[in-house]
Design a protein around this motif. Structure first.
Motif: not given
Length: 235
Positions: A108-132
Motif C-alpha cells: 500500500p502506498i500509504d504505508m510510508n510516512i512522507a518526507f521530511p516527517e519520515s526523518l523524525l518518525f522512523y527513528p522514533l517508531i524504530g526505537f519503540l519497535a525495539e522495546i515492544l
C-alpha cells in the motif's frame, strides 16, 4: 537495597543517557503529533501518542535494567568497530529483498510516512519497535523461563528465547497481508524473521545500541529513501 544502589552507581552513565533519550522521545512525539495529528493513527489506535511513547520508553528502561543487572545483555559497550560495521551492513541485504518484493506485489502506498516527517518518525517508531518486539518480550520470557528451569544453562535459555521472539514482528507484519499471494506472505515472513533473528543475535553479541542501529539502517533505505521514491511515484 545495597544491590540496587550498586547497580545504579555502576550503570549511572548508561541510565542517564537512556533518560535523556526518553525526554527526546517525548519531545519528538509532541513535534510530530503537532505537525501531523494523524501520523500515529495506524500504530496507536487512538491512544494519546505522547503518553503511549512515554510509557513504552519507561517499560524499556525497566526491562533493560533487569537484563543489564543479570549481565545477560548490554545497552552499550565497546565493540570491534570493523566487525560491527560488517554486521550492520547485513541490513542492506534484508531491505533489498523487501524492495524487490514491493516492486513485484506493490505494498500500500500509504504505508510510508512522507518526507521530511519520515526523518523524525522512523527513528522514533524504530526505537519503540525495539522495546515492544524485542526488549519487553525478551525480559518477560527470560524471567519466566529462568524461574521455571533454574537448573538449565541460562545461555541455552537465552538462545531459545531469541529464536522464539524473532517470530513476533513477522507475525504482526504479515497479519495485514491477507490480500496478497501466499508466496509473498511466506517470503515476507521469512525475510522479517531472519531480520529479527539477526537483530537479536546482534543484541546478544554486541548491545542494544547496535541492534537499534541495525533497524535504523533498514528504515533509512526502506521507509525514508525508498518510501520517498514510492510516494513520488518514481517506481
Amino acid at each position: 537495597m545495597s544491590t540496587l544502589k550498586t547497580f545504579l552507581f555502576i550503570n549511572k552513565k548508561l541510565l542517564i543517557i537512556y533518560s535523556m533519550l526518553v525526554i527526546a522521545v517525548v519531545i519528538l512525539t509532541r513535534v510530530l503529533n503537532y505537525s501531523n495529528r494523524h501520523v500515529f493513527d495506524r500504530f496507536f489506535a487512538g491512544l494519546n501518542p505522547v503518553i503511549t511513547c512515554f510509557v513504552i520508553t519507561i517499560l524499556g528502561i525497566l526491562c533493560l535494567s533487569y537484563l543489564l543487572n543479570k549481565s545477560w545483555f548490554k545497552i552499550y559497550k565497546k565493540n570491534d568497530t570493523l566487525k560491527l560495521l560488517r554486521t550492520l551492513g547485513l541490513a542492506v541485504l534484508f531491505v533489498s529483498i523487501t524492495i524487490l518484493i514491493d516492486i513485484k506485489i506493490h505494498f500500500p502506498i500509504d504505508m510510508n510516512i512522507a518526507f521530511p516527517e519520515s526523518l523524525l518518525f522512523y527513528p522514533l517508531i524504530g526505537f519503540l519497535a525495539e522495546i515492544l518486539f524485542h526488549v519487553l518480550p525478551m525480559t518477560v520470557l527470560l524471567f519466566c523461563l529462568s524461574s521455571i528451569f533454574e537448573n538449565t544453562d541460562i545461555q541455552k535459555i537465552i538462545w531459545f528465547s531469541i529464536v522464539v521472539i524473532a517470530t513476533l514482528e513477522p507475525i504482526y507484519q504479515v497479519s495485514a497481508m491477507a490480500a496478497y499471494p501466499i508466496w509473498a506472505i511466506i517470503l515476507v515472513w521469512i525475510n522479517l524473521y531472519l531480520f529479527n533473528l539477526t537483530q537479536l543475535i546482534i543484541f546478544k553479541q554486541f548491545d542494544f545500541t547496535a541492534m537499534y542501529l541495525f533497524r535504523l539502517i533498514y528504515y533509512l533505505f526502506w521507509h525514508v529513501l525508498w518510501g520517498y521514491a514510492r510516494l513520488r511515484g518514481i517506481f
